[in-house]
Design a protein around this motif. Structure first.
Motif, PDB file in Angstrom:
ATOM      1  N   ASP A 103      -4.697   2.036  -6.180  1.00 31.17           N
ATOM      2  CA  ASP A 103      -6.028   1.677  -5.672  1.00 31.17           C
ATOM      3  C   ASP A 103      -6.977   2.860  -5.489  1.00 31.17           C
ATOM      4  O   ASP A 103      -8.084   2.694  -4.983  1.00 31.17           O
ATOM      5  CB  ASP A 103      -5.889   0.930  -4.341  1.00 31.17           C
ATOM      6  CG  ASP A 103      -5.219   1.760  -3.256  1.00 31.17           C
ATOM      7  OD1 ASP A 103      -4.770   2.892  -3.551  1.00 31.17           O
ATOM      8  OD2 ASP A 103      -5.144   1.280  -2.106  1.00 31.17           O
ATOM      9  N   ARG A 104      -6.567   4.074  -5.930  1.00 28.97           N
ATOM     10  CA  ARG A 104      -7.444   5.233  -5.743  1.00 28.97           C
ATOM     11  C   ARG A 104      -6.958   6.378  -6.629  1.00 28.97           C
ATOM     12  O   ARG A 104      -5.779   6.446  -6.999  1.00 28.97           O
ATOM     13  CB  ARG A 104      -7.480   5.661  -4.272  1.00 28.97           C
ATOM     14  CG  ARG A 104      -6.132   6.047  -3.706  1.00 28.97           C
ATOM     15  CD  ARG A 104      -6.105   5.977  -2.175  1.00 28.97           C
ATOM     16  NE  ARG A 104      -4.876   6.542  -1.624  1.00 28.97           N
ATOM     17  CZ  ARG A 104      -3.727   5.862  -1.585  1.00 28.97           C
ATOM     18  NH1 ARG A 104      -3.625   4.633  -2.066  1.00 28.97           N
ATOM     19  NH2 ARG A 104      -2.656   6.445  -1.047  1.00 28.97           N
ATOM     20  N   SER A 128       0.196  -1.400  -6.805  1.00 26.19           N
ATOM     21  CA  SER A 128      -0.847  -1.195  -5.795  1.00 26.19           C
ATOM     22  C   SER A 128      -1.612   0.112  -5.995  1.00 26.19           C
ATOM     23  O   SER A 128      -1.928   0.810  -5.029  1.00 26.19           O
ATOM     24  CB  SER A 128      -0.214  -1.227  -4.398  1.00 26.19           C
ATOM     25  OG  SER A 128       0.908  -0.353  -4.330  1.00 26.19           O
ATOM     26  N   HIS A 183       0.842  -1.197   0.000  1.00 28.12           N
ATOM     27  CA  HIS A 183       0.000   0.000   0.000  1.00 28.12           C
ATOM     28  C   HIS A 183       0.877   1.246   0.000  1.00 28.12           C
ATOM     29  O   HIS A 183       1.857   1.334   0.742  1.00 28.12           O
ATOM     30  CB  HIS A 183      -0.892   0.001   1.240  1.00 28.12           C
ATOM     31  CG  HIS A 183      -1.824   1.170   1.293  1.00 28.12           C
ATOM     32  ND1 HIS A 183      -2.859   1.339   0.398  1.00 28.12           N
ATOM     33  CD2 HIS A 183      -1.860   2.246   2.122  1.00 28.12           C
ATOM     34  CE1 HIS A 183      -3.504   2.456   0.685  1.00 28.12           C
ATOM     35  NE2 HIS A 183      -2.928   3.021   1.717  1.00 28.12           N
ATOM     36  N   LYS A 240      -8.223  -5.621   3.558  1.00 29.26           N
ATOM     37  CA  LYS A 240      -7.404  -5.522   2.360  1.00 29.26           C
ATOM     38  C   LYS A 240      -7.765  -4.271   1.560  1.00 29.26           C
ATOM     39  O   LYS A 240      -8.919  -3.854   1.502  1.00 29.26           O
ATOM     40  CB  LYS A 240      -7.579  -6.768   1.486  1.00 29.26           C
ATOM     41  CG  LYS A 240      -6.907  -8.020   2.065  1.00 29.26           C
ATOM     42  CD  LYS A 240      -6.956  -9.153   1.059  1.00 29.26           C
ATOM     43  CE  LYS A 240      -6.098 -10.332   1.503  1.00 29.26           C
ATOM     44  NZ  LYS A 240      -6.637 -11.005   2.679  1.00 29.26           N
ATOM     45  N   TYR A 241      -6.730  -3.699   0.927  1.00 26.35           N
ATOM     46  CA  TYR A 241      -6.918  -2.549   0.062  1.00 26.35           C
ATOM     47  C   TYR A 241      -7.379  -3.004  -1.321  1.00 26.35           C
ATOM     48  O   TYR A 241      -7.289  -4.178  -1.678  1.00 26.35           O
ATOM     49  CB  TYR A 241      -5.622  -1.755  -0.066  1.00 26.35           C
ATOM     50  CG  TYR A 241      -5.160  -1.115   1.219  1.00 26.35           C
ATOM     51  CD1 TYR A 241      -5.752   0.060   1.675  1.00 26.35           C
ATOM     52  CD2 TYR A 241      -4.128  -1.685   1.980  1.00 26.35           C
ATOM     53  CE1 TYR A 241      -5.329   0.653   2.859  1.00 26.35           C
ATOM     54  CE2 TYR A 241      -3.700  -1.094   3.160  1.00 26.35           C
ATOM     55  CZ  TYR A 241      -4.302   0.077   3.601  1.00 26.35           C
ATOM     56  OH  TYR A 241      -3.885   0.662   4.769  1.00 26.35           O
ATOM     57  N   GLN A 244       1.196   5.362   0.310  1.00 22.92           N
ATOM     58  CA  GLN A 244       0.629   6.641   0.734  1.00 22.92           C
ATOM     59  C   GLN A 244       1.045   7.726  -0.260  1.00 22.92           C
ATOM     60  O   GLN A 244       2.144   7.687  -0.812  1.00 22.92           O
ATOM     61  CB  GLN A 244       1.111   6.992   2.136  1.00 22.92           C
ATOM     62  CG  GLN A 244       0.675   6.004   3.204  1.00 22.92           C
ATOM     63  CD  GLN A 244       1.288   6.327   4.559  1.00 22.92           C
ATOM     64  OE1 GLN A 244       2.337   6.969   4.654  1.00 22.92           O
ATOM     65  NE2 GLN A 244       0.636   5.885   5.624  1.00 22.92           N
ATOM     66  N   ASN A 281      -9.643  -5.783  -4.661  1.00 23.50           N
ATOM     67  CA  ASN A 281      -9.903  -6.580  -3.459  1.00 23.50           C
ATOM     68  C   ASN A 281     -10.792  -7.757  -3.858  1.00 23.50           C
ATOM     69  O   ASN A 281     -12.012  -7.659  -3.857  1.00 23.50           O
ATOM     70  CB  ASN A 281     -10.569  -5.718  -2.391  1.00 23.50           C
ATOM     71  CG  ASN A 281     -10.764  -6.449  -1.081  1.00 23.50           C
ATOM     72  OD1 ASN A 281     -10.702  -7.684  -1.018  1.00 23.50           O
ATOM     73  ND2 ASN A 281     -10.999  -5.716  -0.008  1.00 23.50           N
TER      74      ASN A 281
END
Length: 246
Positions: free
Chosen positions: A103-104, A101, A83, A136-137, A85, A129
């Motif tokens: 995810d956004r 990863s 993950h 989980k992310y 940041q 996911n």
């Protein structure tokens, strides 16, 4: 031959056999060796045995190892698999050739902005996911189509496919269910998403389930403990500033 090289050869053999069972060649599956908590000296043993693709979960640990192994020619190829940041984007782009990863959208925005400044692009995988576990992310399968459309706004990002962590269980049927879900996500995306066939990669499967993942269509597996052995609790002073176990 070192124990690392011996274990690596064993894993490569299992990757080859699983790929053949799925009707593919060994070259169709990329092995990313996860170096989480592993000292650079042991990572060097794997590189000496021909392993070039390495993966890290933590940015600071990845930075330290990339620096420790920077004198190699050719240098290893690093994937960020944990993950990420948004405030770590500048640091991760200092060593990573790939982020698995994504995810956004806030992370896509931060990555693209920094990449534009650097004048470079980056391969990314969209994290899904597949288990449905809150711990989980990742996006749900239903969120993937809209997310892929949004990603077209970020010209420095090159979406190459998807990544997932299956349910952590010995239940083979449940693990394979997660992998089959991801195969369906990829097939739908390749047919309908703006990126089309560029979304061919599936990063799924770790030390306990990578053979199942390959049989279900994985093109990338992330294996660490099967090569380096069980992880010890890391020394809090080994990577400065990191005091929690990984």
């Amino acid at each position: 031959m070192s124990d690392v090289a011996t274990a690596l050869n064993t894993v490569r053999g299992k990757v080859r056999d699983a790929a053949q069972r799925s009707g593919r060649s060994q070259d169709a599956v990329r092995l990313v060796l996860v170096t989480k908590t592993v000292a650079p000296e042991r990572v060097r043993e794997a590189i000496a045995a021909g392993q070039r693709d390495l993966g890290e979960n933590k940015v600071q640990e990845g930075q330290g190892k990339a620096q420790a192994l920077a004198n190699l020619d050719p240098p290893p190829r690093w994937s960020m698999i944990g993950h990420l940041q948004t405030n770590k984007v500048k640091d991760v782009l200092g060593f990573a050739d790939e982020v698995q990863s994504l995810d956004r959208l806030s992370l896509a925005t931060a990555l693209d902005r920094r990449l534009q400044q650097l004048g470079r692009s980056l391969d990314v995988l969209v994290q899904v996911n597949s288990s449905g576990e809150a711990s989980k992310y990742g996006l749900t399968a239903q969120e993937v189509p809209a997310f892929l459309k949004e990603l077209t706004a970020f010209s420095a990002l090159r979406p190459r496919g998807f990544m997932t962590l299956a349910t952590f269980t010995a239940d083979e049927a449940e693990v394979r269910r997660c992998f089959r879900l991801m195969r369906d996500v990829r097939e739908k995306a390749c047919q309908e998403a703006p990126q089309g066939e560029a979304l061919a990669d599936l990063s799924m499967g770790m030390s306990g389930d990578y053979e199942w993942a390959i049989e279900e269509g994985a093109t990338i597996v992330r294996v660490g403990q099967a090569v380096f052995g069980p992880r010890a609790v890391p020394d809090a002073h080994y990577w400065p500033g990191e005091t929690t176990s990984r």
